[in-house]
Design a protein around this motif. Structure first.
Motif, PDB file in Angstrom:
ATOM      1  N   GLU A  60      21.854 117.373  68.164  1.00 34.53           N
ATOM      2  CA  GLU A  60      22.470 117.157  66.854  1.00 34.53           C
ATOM      3  C   GLU A  60      21.712 116.028  66.169  1.00 34.53           C
ATOM      4  O   GLU A  60      22.060 114.852  66.274  1.00 34.53           O
ATOM      5  N   TRP A  61      20.640 116.380  65.478  1.00 31.82           N
ATOM      6  CA  TRP A  61      19.726 115.386  64.924  1.00 31.82           C
ATOM      7  C   TRP A  61      20.393 114.497  63.870  1.00 31.82           C
ATOM      8  O   TRP A  61      19.952 113.386  63.614  1.00 31.82           O
ATOM      9  N   TRP A  62      21.477 115.005  63.231  1.00 31.00           N
ATOM     10  CA  TRP A  62      22.128 114.194  62.195  1.00 31.00           C
ATOM     11  C   TRP A  62      22.980 113.073  62.801  1.00 31.00           C
ATOM     12  O   TRP A  62      23.344 112.133  62.106  1.00 31.00           O
ATOM     13  N   LEU A  63      23.277 113.184  64.109  1.00 29.79           N
ATOM     14  CA  LEU A  63      24.014 112.141  64.800  1.00 29.79           C
ATOM     15  C   LEU A  63      23.114 111.286  65.680  1.00 29.79           C
ATOM     16  O   LEU A  63      23.266 110.069  65.747  1.00 29.79           O
ATOM     17  N   ASN A  64      22.190 111.934  66.382  1.00 33.33           N
ATOM     18  CA  ASN A  64      21.283 111.227  67.285  1.00 33.33           C
ATOM     19  C   ASN A  64      19.895 111.836  67.158  1.00 33.33           C
ATOM     20  O   ASN A  64      19.552 112.790  67.871  1.00 33.33           O
ATOM     21  N   PRO A  65      19.082 111.330  66.254  1.00 35.44           N
ATOM     22  CA  PRO A  65      17.765 111.949  66.020  1.00 35.44           C
ATOM     23  C   PRO A  65      16.809 111.815  67.190  1.00 35.44           C
ATOM     24  O   PRO A  65      15.789 112.496  67.226  1.00 35.44           O
ATOM     25  N   HIS A  66      17.123 110.947  68.171  1.00 26.47           N
ATOM     26  CA  HIS A  66      16.210 110.745  69.299  1.00 26.47           C
ATOM     27  C   HIS A  66      16.621 111.553  70.533  1.00 26.47           C
ATOM     28  O   HIS A  66      16.013 111.405  71.594  1.00 26.47           O
ATOM     29  N   ASP A  67      17.647 112.381  70.413  1.00 23.83           N
ATOM     30  CA  ASP A  67      18.087 113.191  71.546  1.00 23.83           C
ATOM     31  C   ASP A  67      17.144 114.369  71.733  1.00 23.83           C
ATOM     32  O   ASP A  67      16.390 114.742  70.825  1.00 23.83           O
TER      33      ASP A  67
END
Length: 506
Positions: A453-460
């Motif tokens: 979920e890039w909008w919450l955690n872009p580094h995941d």
């Protein structure tokens, strides 16, 4: 509205024997020692509250003093106010030494207004509390009569006549306003009411506009020209039933038997109103002036007396009867409209049975021990649901996709790292070690790819989930966190991925 003012006399106890030194409580106000309360013997000498200690010692050099405790006094007044709910559900504290009770429609339960005041005074006297009580049509009138003409009972026609001779201090004014009125020759309430309103405002014109407004407001409230609501100590119950005992009940079996009758009475009242209780409070009043409250929640609206008692019985056994209870009350703090149910509806019966089980578990283990799972709009498994309270209505499962891949029966709160001993690129591992135990994979199914979920955690990173079965027969839910070096993927995902265990299948 029939307002009742009760003023527990705030004074230190004194034996009253001749030869004993008078006693006063003191407190520090603006770096000055002042009297907080005085005993009757000290009051007879002319000592009064708010007098400086130096003035008091000048009048009586042998005055004995002790430090006052406002916090303890306030706590005791709160407890006393809670105990006086036995007379009316509308009770509030009034300053540091008073209680206000809205007795509208309650006096007939105690034999009339005079009997109600007499019983209240007697009850408090047995507890060692000397009280000044009065009853009037307004809060202001009751306050004034309780302090300057105790025991008075007035109505709309006799209230003004009873107030005319009282000092202006009975209007609950500040000291500056009282002093100003005294200089103008207005020393009684009657002298104020005899003046036209415009003339009264003109005489008081030299004072700040706020003081003039406060004077007129207090006068209007006392005379009933302006409403003065009571802010109740506890929320008003929607429905309430009570049972008084002729003799104090010291055995909990007696209390539970009486509570059974109250539960049935409350269920009948709710049935007539077409309502169902959502939260109940059982209050037991002890003869020593304390109250014990038991609160239980109900997940679905109900008017089943047997269910009420199943919940209350879990807690009544923990009551401490002491010298006995003389009154018990059962209140429905919250209720909802409850339509008649169709007899034989299996779905309704199953839902009601599940709700009753949850209520009983919550009553036995505590309200925080029973919870529900709520669906959240997220593809990440640990974020797709959260624990919520048992009384939560909107769980969101209707929005959950029906075609979602199977999920394990048990999901770990947080994924746990595993050591992959034999890895296959872009496939399930052949063997892995978890919590120091080696597992050999015999069957595998997957992958199920879940992007971050890039909008919450872009580094995941991306996750590839596999359902695997090991040689022991156990079935696990594993995922590879990240992707092997593939052209076009994000730089952070092209590193060596890591493996995690996230759940167990049946």
């Amino acid at each position: 509205m029939r307002s009742q003012s009760l003023r527990p006399v705030s004074q230190p106890q004194n034996s009253g024997q001749q030869g004993k030194d008078p006693l006063a409580l003191t407190e520090t106000v603006d770096q000055t020692q002042k009297l907080y309360a005085v005993c009757p013997q000290a009051s007879a000498l002319g000592l009064r509250a708010n007098m400086t200690l130096a003035e008091a010692r000048a009048i009586n050099p042998t005055l004995a003093t002790s430090q006052a405790n406002r916090v303890a006094d306030a706590a005791s007044l709160q407890k006393l106010a809670r105990y006086m709910v036995r007379y009316s559900p509308l009770v509030s504290t009034d300053g540091r030494d008073g209680l206000l009770i809205d007795a509208t429609g309650c006096a007939h339960l105690f034999g009339g207004e005079s009997a109600m005041l007499a019983g209240m005074t007697s009850l408090l006297g047995k507890a060692g509390i000397t009280a000044c009580v009065a009853m009037a049509e307004t809060v202001g009138a009751a306050w004034a009569l309780a302090r300057y003409r105790r025991g008075s009972i007035t109505d709309g026609t006799t209230s003004l006549k009873a107030l005319e001779g009282l000092p202006v201090r009975a209007l609950r004014l500040d000291e500056a306003s009282i002093t100003t009125l005294g200089r103008l020759g207005l020393k009684t309430i009657g002298s104020l009411t005899s003046l036209p309103r415009a003339s009264l405002a003109r005489r008081f014109r030299g004072n700040p506009a706020k003081a003039v407004t406060a004077l007129l407001e207090k006068l209007d409230q006392t005379l009933g020209r302006r409403d003065e609501p009571i802010n109740p100590l506890i929320p008003l119950p929607e429905w309430q039933v009570r049972q008084a005992f002729i003799e104090p009940a010291q055995h909990l079996e007696t209390v539970e038997h009486a509570a059974t009758g109250l539960a049935q009475d409350l269920a009948n009242v709710l049935m007539e109103a077409g309502r169902g209780a959502k939260r109940l409070m059982f209050s037991a009043y002890r003869v020593d002036g304390t109250v014990q409250d038991l609160v239980v929640g109900i997940s679905r609206p109900s008017r089943d007396a047997a269910h009420f008692m199943r919940l209350l019985s879990e807690k009544i056994k923990d009551l401490d009867a002491g010298f006995g209870f003389d009154l018990i009350m059962l209140s429905a703090l919250e209720s909802e409209r409850l339509a008649p149910a169709q007899v034989g509806d299996l779905r309704q019966e199953e839902a009601q049975a599940a709700a009753k089980l949850m209520d009983k578990l919550a009553a036995r283990l505590g309200p925080g021990s029973v919870a529900k799972l709520k669906h959240c709009a997220s593809h990440i498994p640990e974020r797709a649901q959260q624990i919520t309270t048992a009384d939560e209505k909107d769980l969101g499962w209707a929005d959950c996709a029906a075609d979602k891949a199977r999920r394990p029966m048990r999901l770990l709160p947080h994924p746990e790292a595993v050591d992959v001993l034999s890895a296959v690129p872009e496939g399930a591992p052949k063997s892995f070690r978890w919590r120091r135990v080696d597992h050999k994979v015999v069957k595998a199914e997957g992958p199920e790819r879940i992007a971050c979920e890039w909008w919450l955690n872009p580094h995941d990173n991306t996750r590839d989930y596999y359902r695997v079965e090991v040689s022991s027969g156990a079935r696990f839910w594993l995922f590879r966190h990240g992707l092997y070096g593939v052209p076009g993927v994000r730089p952070g995902e092209s590193q060596q991925p890591h493996w995690y265990l996230h759940g167990f299948f049946a």
